[in-house]
Design a protein around this motif. Structure first.
Motif, PDB file in Angstrom:
ATOM      1  N   VAL A  60      13.275   8.991  -6.459  1.00  0.00           N
ATOM      2  CA  VAL A  60      14.624   8.439  -6.325  1.00  0.00           C
ATOM      3  C   VAL A  60      14.708   7.546  -5.084  1.00  0.00           C
ATOM      4  CG1 VAL A  60      15.648  10.424  -7.484  1.00  0.00           C
ATOM      5  CG2 VAL A  60      15.385  10.425  -4.988  1.00  0.00           C
ATOM      6  N   ASP A  61      15.766   6.753  -5.052  1.00  0.00           N
ATOM      7  CA  ASP A  61      15.986   5.900  -3.878  1.00  0.00           C
ATOM      8  C   ASP A  61      16.162   6.768  -2.630  1.00  0.00           C
ATOM      9  OD1 ASP A  61      15.876   3.720  -5.526  1.00  0.00           O
ATOM     10  OD2 ASP A  61      18.073   3.522  -5.739  1.00  0.00           O
ATOM     11  N   GLY A  62      15.693   6.259  -1.519  1.00  0.00           N
ATOM     12  CA  GLY A  62      15.763   6.986  -0.254  1.00  0.00           C
ATOM     13  C   GLY A  62      14.454   7.691   0.064  1.00  0.00           C
ATOM     14  N   THR A  63      13.514   7.669  -0.865  1.00  0.00           N
ATOM     15  CA  THR A  63      12.204   8.256  -0.582  1.00  0.00           C
ATOM     16  C   THR A  63      11.394   7.271   0.241  1.00  0.00           C
ATOM     17  OG1 THR A  63      12.253   9.466  -2.694  1.00  0.00           O
ATOM     18  CG2 THR A  63      10.119   9.205  -1.628  1.00  0.00           C
ATOM     19  N   VAL A  64      10.790   7.764   1.312  1.00  0.00           N
ATOM     20  CA  VAL A  64       9.949   6.894   2.140  1.00  0.00           C
ATOM     21  C   VAL A  64       8.498   7.272   1.912  1.00  0.00           C
ATOM     22  CG1 VAL A  64      11.724   6.528   3.891  1.00  0.00           C
ATOM     23  CG2 VAL A  64      10.146   8.459   4.139  1.00  0.00           C
ATOM     24  N   CYS A  65       7.666   6.225   1.833  1.00  0.00           N
ATOM     25  CA  CYS A  65       6.239   6.465   1.571  1.00  0.00           C
ATOM     26  C   CYS A  65       5.414   5.893   2.711  1.00  0.00           C
ATOM     27  CB  CYS A  65       5.864   5.865   0.223  1.00  0.00           C
ATOM     28  SG  CYS A  65       6.691   6.684  -1.202  1.00  0.00           S
ATOM     29  N   ALA A  66       4.311   5.270   2.416  1.00  0.00           N
ATOM     30  CA  ALA A  66       3.385   4.839   3.465  1.00  0.00           C
ATOM     31  C   ALA A  66       4.008   3.767   4.344  1.00  0.00           C
ATOM     32  CB  ALA A  66       2.111   4.299   2.830  1.00  0.00           C
ATOM     33  N   VAL A  67       3.548   3.783   5.573  1.00  0.00           N
ATOM     34  CA  VAL A  67       4.018   2.761   6.514  1.00  0.00           C
ATOM     35  C   VAL A  67       3.569   1.399   6.006  1.00  0.00           C
ATOM     36  CG1 VAL A  67       3.889   1.920   8.885  1.00  0.00           C
ATOM     37  CG2 VAL A  67       3.887   4.392   8.423  1.00  0.00           C
ATOM     38  N   GLY A  68       4.519   0.453   5.983  1.00  0.00           N
ATOM     39  CA  GLY A  68       4.214  -0.902   5.527  1.00  0.00           C
ATOM     40  C   GLY A  68       3.884  -0.945   4.035  1.00  0.00           C
ATOM     41  N   ASP A  69       4.209   0.099   3.299  1.00  0.00           N
ATOM     42  CA  ASP A  69       3.938   0.174   1.871  1.00  0.00           C
ATOM     43  C   ASP A  69       2.458  -0.095   1.553  1.00  0.00           C
ATOM     44  OD1 ASP A  69       4.831   0.711  -0.747  1.00  0.00           O
ATOM     45  OD2 ASP A  69       5.007  -1.415  -1.219  1.00  0.00           O
ATOM     46  N   GLU A  70       1.619   0.417   2.396  1.00  0.00           N
ATOM     47  CA  GLU A  70       0.185   0.233   2.186  1.00  0.00           C
ATOM     48  C   GLU A  70      -0.373   1.350   1.291  1.00  0.00           C
ATOM     49  OE1 GLU A  70      -1.770   0.019   5.919  1.00  0.00           O
ATOM     50  OE2 GLU A  70      -0.863  -1.917   6.495  1.00  0.00           O
ATOM     51  N   TRP A  71      -1.340   0.960   0.444  1.00  0.00           N
ATOM     52  CA  TRP A  71      -1.993   1.905  -0.468  1.00  0.00           C
ATOM     53  C   TRP A  71      -3.362   2.252   0.074  1.00  0.00           C
ATOM     54  CZ3 TRP A  71       0.308   3.838  -4.949  1.00  0.00           C
ATOM     55  CH2 TRP A  71       1.516   3.230  -5.324  1.00  0.00           C
ATOM     56  N   ALA A  92       1.284   8.827   0.233  1.00  0.00           N
ATOM     57  CA  ALA A  92       2.047  10.052   0.482  1.00  0.00           C
ATOM     58  C   ALA A  92       3.508   9.668   0.674  1.00  0.00           C
ATOM     59  CB  ALA A  92       1.518  10.758   1.722  1.00  0.00           C
ATOM     60  N   CYS A  93       4.447  10.539   0.240  1.00  0.00           N
ATOM     61  CA  CYS A  93       5.867  10.195   0.276  1.00  0.00           C
ATOM     62  C   CYS A  93       6.689  11.399   0.769  1.00  0.00           C
ATOM     63  CB  CYS A  93       6.364   9.775  -1.095  1.00  0.00           C
ATOM     64  SG  CYS A  93       5.502   8.333  -1.796  1.00  0.00           S
TER      65      CYS A  93
END
Length: 298
Positions: free
Chosen positions: A158-169, A182-183
């Protein structure tokens, strides 16, 4: 005994007794005994021939049909072949029809339409043998259908979930085109934080992986639960799989903490816990329950 004089060979005299015996006496009394024996043998032969003739006359005659069949067999037997060796009417080939003009036996109708041999009971037909023995079809990406498994169920975060810094995979070691993040999810005034991992399959093949999720709170490591590691995660090509956030929850009340998830992914059957781990962005949770994502660099 009556006496009958007949001129015989060597001027012998014949005498017929009342019992029917014929005695021949030579005129000079020489050889009479031997002549009488010859005459007796001849008379016995005549009597036997007469008895045989009478016996044959008294035997019953064969029926007319039998005589006709016997005559026909003798008439149609090939030259040089005895009549009894001709084939019987049951084994003889059927005659050709009047308009066909063919001399050989006609072909059986089923020999033209039916297969040469009937399949054995319980044996699959030819189409079944072809389907079972042929190579399976392939998907558009080249993966055989036989190797395709049902993909693991998941739903987007859902919205509001934060994942990797800079959206890096992060690349999964040893697996080309397989990446993960990871989130962390925390909502103000909810009193808890949730942690998970998402895995992206950018390859053209279906993959199966194992995942591991843990979390850190105020710089201390914690395991989620016995639900991790989660093995046998099947991901179709070009899709992303999400672990369930409810599988890893931490309750927070009246305390200030910074929390973040850590995750690792390996090939199915591997050890994702000891593989390459990567963190999510952190979330600061205050005493009043307010949750604020960390702004990096911080």
């Amino acid at each position: 005994m009556s006496e009958q004089h007949n001129t015989a060979r060597e001027s012998g005299v014949q005498y017929i007794t009342s019992a029917g015996d014929i005695n021949v006496y030579p005129p000079r009394g020489g050889g009479g005994r031997f002549a009488k024996r010859r005459v007796l043998l001849a008379a016995g032969a005549i009597v036997a021939a007469a008895a045989t003739a009478v016996t044959l006359a008294l035997l019953p005659s064969p029926p007319p049909a039998a005589r006709t069949r016997a005559a026909g067999s003798s008439a149609h037997s090939p030259a040089g072949v005895p009549a009894h060796s001709a084939p019987s009417s049951a084994s003889a080939a059927p005659k050709a029809s009047a308009g066909s003009g063919a001399s050989s036996a006609p072909e059986r109708p089923e020999s033209r339409d039916a297969p040469s041999a009937a399949p054995a009971p319980g044996r699959p037909d030819a189409d079944s043998d072809l389907k079972e023995g042929s190579a399976p079809d392939s998907r558009a990406d080249g993966t055989p259908h036989a190797a395709v498994r049902s993909k693991s169920w998941s739903t987007s975060y859902v919205d509001g979930t934060v994942c990797a810094v800079g959206d890096e995979w992060t690349q999964v070691p040893g697996m080309t085109g397989i990446n993960f993040q990871a989130c962390t999810y925390a909502v103000s005034s909810s009193g808890n934080a949730q942690f998970g991992v998402k895995v992206r399959n950018t390859s053209k093949r279906q993959v199966a992986v194992a995942v591991w999720v843990e979390y850190w709170m105020t710089k201390q490591q914690y395991n989620c639960s016995t639900l991790f590691p989660q093995d046998h995660v099947v991901i179709d090509p070009g899709t992303t799989w999400y672990s369930q956030m409810r599988n890893c929850i931490r309750s927070l009340k009246g305390e200030k903490h910074r929390v973040q998830a850590y995750a690792g992914v390996s090939e199915e059957g591997g050890s994702p816990r000891y593989s390459r781990l990567a963190p999510s962005r952190g979330v600061d949770i205050f005493e009043n329950g307010t949750a604020v994502p960390v702004i990096y660099p911080n």
